[in-house]
Design a protein around this motif. Sequence first.
Motif, PDB file in Angstrom:
ATOM      1  N   CYS A 157       0.861  -1.201   0.000  1.00 37.80           N
ATOM      2  CA  CYS A 157       0.000   0.000   0.000  1.00 37.80           C
ATOM      3  C   CYS A 157       0.885   1.235   0.000  1.00 37.80           C
ATOM      4  O   CYS A 157       1.843   1.311   0.769  1.00 37.80           O
ATOM      5  N   GLU A 158       0.544   2.217  -0.779  1.00 36.00           N
ATOM      6  CA  GLU A 158       1.422   3.396  -0.909  1.00 36.00           C
ATOM      7  C   GLU A 158       1.601   4.166   0.405  1.00 36.00           C
ATOM      8  O   GLU A 158       2.641   4.726   0.664  1.00 36.00           O
ATOM      9  N   ARG A 160      -0.391   6.951   2.148  1.00 29.07           N
ATOM     10  CA  ARG A 160      -0.457   8.415   2.175  1.00 29.07           C
ATOM     11  C   ARG A 160      -0.381   8.918   3.612  1.00 29.07           C
ATOM     12  O   ARG A 160      -0.836   8.217   4.493  1.00 29.07           O
ATOM     13  N   THR A 184      -2.966   1.839  -3.817  1.00 28.60           N
ATOM     14  CA  THR A 184      -3.183   2.948  -2.884  1.00 28.60           C
ATOM     15  C   THR A 184      -3.885   2.372  -1.650  1.00 28.60           C
ATOM     16  O   THR A 184      -4.429   1.269  -1.672  1.00 28.60           O
TER      17      THR A 184
END
Length: 320
Positions: A157-158, A160, A184
Amino acid sequence: EKIYTFTNVGQLGDAIRSMMIRGSGAIGICGAYGILLAALKSNGNTQAVREAAKLLKSTRPTAVNLMKTVDEMTSVAEGSGEELIVNVEKKAVEILKRQLEFEYDLGSHGANLIEDGDTIMTHCHSGAFGGAGYGGRALSVIRTAHEQGKNIHVYTCETRPYLQGARITALELKKFGIPHTLITDNMSGFCMREGKIDKVVVGSDRVAANGDLANKVGTYMHALAAQEHNIPFYTATSSHTIDFSTVSGESIEVEMRDAAEVTHFKGIPTAPEGTEALYPSFDITPHHLITGIITEKGVVSVPYETNLKKVIDQENVFQK
Ligand code: RUB
């Protein structure tokens, strides 16, 4: 890969606070070497070491490794001058060596849970031994499984707003030659529903005495989705990250970071000016959503309240 040089503890503290250095294991090691740096800079002055300890411990409140390593270091900061320096240097080297051993050991215990053909989802960056800096639990498991010859695929998962999963995890996976797909943070439910994920392995910043887990924000929603889809959810940790003085997740302080880190990316606004934003850096995953806690001594299963304690006492409470 860049090499940064820190010449005083203030600089090191800023690097941890600003997340130039991050991840529970890595900041724990920096805590140890920060105390050594303070001892060297002050020619073994106890007061300078105490002030450095206070500064380092104030940088990030959730990861317990940092607090524990700094306390370990100050407990040997005895005598003065050369004697103090020798004591703290010995301890810093011992802590670093121990951490690497933990990562190798938990990596092989965790890898026993991974089957040939598995797809594994991870969140944020919880690195691997020999990876980008010290620290690292989830990728120690994944890397060991890969080195055992298992054919695995990782969904990263990126994460954020700092994108650790993209910038660091994907980089390490590439370096180790492990096939992976970047997603994401909001795609895990989709991927699980589509049958793309067999197991979830995340790191940990603190595990409470009852097994509740503090890890990078987003971990909790992945655990909820995993439960819905009957996907085993593991955290890879070490006994140094299990904090028996924290009874449950309720009493873990979750670091709240500057909202500007959400409304801006590298200084560029990504939301209308004046937008109110929230940035809890971590969240708490309750123990009932966790299938097993991977440690350097074995994989602990429920009931965590009693079994985690036994890890320290070396009793046989591990999954096969
Ligand atoms: C990092 C994070 C990692 C844990 C475990 O958060 O939540 O999953 O620290 O890492 P941040 P490791 O980037 O805010 O520090 O297993 O490497 O100790």
